[in-house]
Enzyme design. Structure first.
Site, mmCIF file in Angstrom:
data_model
loop_
_atom_site.group_PDB
_atom_site.id
_atom_site.type_symbol
_atom_site.label_atom_id
_atom_site.label_comp_id
_atom_site.label_asym_id
_atom_site.label_seq_id
_atom_site.Cartn_x
_atom_site.Cartn_y
_atom_site.Cartn_z
ATOM 1 C CG HIS A 91 22.110 -11.883 -17.386
ATOM 2 N ND1 HIS A 91 20.955 -11.258 -17.797
ATOM 3 C CD2 HIS A 91 21.721 -13.130 -17.002
ATOM 4 C CE1 HIS A 91 19.934 -12.095 -17.679
ATOM 5 N NE2 HIS A 91 20.370 -13.246 -17.198
ATOM 6 C CG HIS A 120 20.590 -17.278 -14.110
ATOM 7 N ND1 HIS A 120 19.384 -16.808 -13.643
ATOM 8 C CD2 HIS A 120 20.718 -16.797 -15.376
ATOM 9 C CE1 HIS A 120 18.792 -16.087 -14.589
ATOM 10 N NE2 HIS A 120 19.586 -16.069 -15.653
ATOM 11 C CG ASN A 148 16.017 -16.600 -12.172
ATOM 12 O OD1 ASN A 148 17.172 -16.468 -11.753
ATOM 13 N ND2 ASN A 148 15.750 -17.312 -13.257
ATOM 14 C CE LYS A 184 16.147 -10.017 -16.063
ATOM 15 N NZ LYS A 184 16.923 -11.203 -16.311
ATOM 16 C CG HIS A 238 13.615 -12.191 -20.067
ATOM 17 N ND1 HIS A 238 14.467 -13.252 -19.886
ATOM 18 C CD2 HIS A 238 12.808 -12.528 -21.111
ATOM 19 C CE1 HIS A 238 14.182 -14.196 -20.780
ATOM 20 N NE2 HIS A 238 13.182 -13.791 -21.526
ATOM 21 C CG HIS A 281 19.227 -12.486 -22.056
ATOM 22 N ND1 HIS A 281 18.025 -11.986 -22.466
ATOM 23 C CD2 HIS A 281 19.022 -12.991 -20.819
ATOM 24 C CE1 HIS A 281 17.135 -12.195 -21.501
ATOM 25 N NE2 HIS A 281 17.711 -12.790 -20.496
ATOM 26 C CG ASP A 311 21.083 -15.808 -19.438
ATOM 27 O OD1 ASP A 311 20.789 -15.977 -18.245
ATOM 28 O OD2 ASP A 311 20.275 -15.984 -20.372
HETATM 29 C C1 NCD Z 1 17.439 -18.559 -17.164
HETATM 30 C C2 NCD Z 1 17.378 -19.501 -15.961
HETATM 31 O O1 NCD Z 1 17.490 -20.710 -16.137
HETATM 32 O O2 NCD Z 1 17.255 -19.011 -14.817
HETATM 33 N N1 NCD Z 1 17.270 -19.344 -18.356
HETATM 34 C C3 NCD Z 1 17.674 -18.978 -19.605
HETATM 35 O O3 NCD Z 1 17.354 -19.695 -20.541
HETATM 36 N N2 NCD Z 1 18.395 -17.903 -19.822
HETATM 37 C C4 NCD Z 1 16.410 -17.508 -17.037
HETATM 38 C C5 NCD Z 1 16.597 -16.368 -17.988
HETATM 39 O O4 NCD Z 1 17.551 -15.591 -17.867
HETATM 40 O O5 NCD Z 1 15.769 -16.217 -18.899
HETATM 41 ZN ZN ZN Z 2 19.274 -14.960 -17.299
#
Ligand code: NCD
Ligand code: ZN
Length: 359
Positions: free
Chosen positions: A16, A18, A44, A102, A139, A177, A252
């Protein structure tokens, strides 16, 4: 003097992550690529990655941003919207572009405005995924403003997840998460046959909700789902270090520019990638479970995703270093503080296999 403790494991994956796009992508990707063999890349972006063409283009941008010689493979995900087309998603899955779908409940977190407003609208998609064996990454938080912020994951289990799994008895799902003892119990109850898995972040293993209020408001400890009470953190540590196949590593890591975090309405997200494996080593060491780190970080995830584990190794040495105060305009987790484990040089990497082989 005794030699420093070293730990060699099969190369881990991040289930996971970003990575963002553009300049931010180029700045944050090397940290993940130095540690992990593969990562499930969150879709996202603005606009979100909803189609095969967009995912392919995003994958190319990630590969182009990799340090030369890196064997890191991004595994792409499709962002589910109310209008998601099951045929398009099946095409992406069959072509090896989409590793999973997702699902963000609309408005649950950063860039989730296009998320699913009502699960009943995507039943045809979920039925298709069930027949394909394609994982749904969830999520798991309700967005109902009447529900207390700290209860949103537990309420999601009752209101959404339990009915969903009952209605679709073969749907394969990752509860992303997880942050509560209730989520850990739910995953265990549905883990048989590799049906339900869960990612656990390093920060949820290391902090409880007090971290957001330590001597003042601490925006860099704010993420979604928000960290919970200490008893929940303990349940997460117990699950991660248990060796049980359902629990696997997902950082995450979610970088935001400093100004977006240090604001009257700061973004959710914690940037852990610069110590993406080292932080977990700390948790497992404290729990006396370093021998189970490999299962959690390198074996359980590939088993759930039905992929082979990585074929090379990574070595950590117990030598402290200080996390920089800021990296590329982002304040990382533990900024200016000590990280107990250091990544050593990994053996020279072989030639990059063609990307068409992913996932
Ligand atoms: C994530 C993001 O910033 O894209 N933020 C987070 O707090 N984990 C989005 C997500 O996974 O919820
Ligand atoms: Zn995330």
């Amino acid at each position: 003097m005794t030699a420093p403790h070293t730990l060699t494991l099969r190369r881990p994956d991040d289930w996971h992550l970003h990575l963002r796009d553009g300049e931010m992508l180029r700045a944050v990707l090397p940290a993940s690529a130095a540690r992990f063999g593969r990562a499930i890349v969150m879709p996202n972006l603005r606009p979100p990655v909803t189609g095969v063409a967009e995912a392919l283009a995003y994958r190319e941008r990630i590969v182009a941003a990799l340090p030369s010689g890196s064997r890191f493979r991004p595994l792409m995900t499709c962002y589910a919207t109310d209008a998601a087309d099951p045929d398009e998603i099946e095409r992406g899955w069959s072509d090896g572009v989409f590793a999973a779908v997702k699902l963000y409940p609309a408005h649950a977190t950063t860039n989730s405005d296009h998320g699913v407003s009502d699960f009943s609208r995507i039943v045809p998609l979920l039925e298709r995924m069930q027949s394909l064996g394609m994982p749904l990454l969830v999520h798991g938080e309700v967005t109902d403003p009447a529900v207390d912020m700290f209860d949103r994951e537990a309420v999601f289990i009752e209101r959404v997840l339990s009915p969903l799994l009952a209605a679709l008895p073969r749907l394969r799902l990752v509860f992303e998460h997880v942050t509560t003892a209730q989520a850990v119990a739910f995953v265990r109850a549905h883990a048989a046959g590799g049906r339900v898995g869960a990612t656990i972040t390093a920060h949820h293993l290391l902090i409880n909700r007090n971290a957001m209020f330590a001597g003042g408001l601490r925006p860099h400890a704010y993420c979604l789902p928000v960290a919970k009470r200490e008893r929940h953190r303990k349940a997460l540590v117990e699950a991660a270090t248990s060796g049980e196949a359902a629990f696997f590593l997902g950082t995450d890591s979610a970088p935001h520019p400093v100004a977006a975090k240090e604001s009257a309405c700061g973004c959710a997200g914690i940037f852990t990638a610069p110590a993406g494996l080292e932080l977990y080593a700390e948790v497992f060491e404290q729990a006396g479970a370093l021998d189970r780190l490999e299962a959690f970080a390198s074996l359980n995830g590939p088993r759930f995703y039905r992929l082979p584990p990585n074929d090379d190794t990574i070595t950590l040495v117990r030598r402290p270093w200080t996390m920089p105060a800021e990296i590329a305009g982002v304040v990382p987790f533990r900024a200016g503080e000590e990280i107990a484990w250091t990544l050593t040089e990994t053996p020279p990497l072989a030639e990059t296999p063609p990307l068409a082989e992913t996932p």
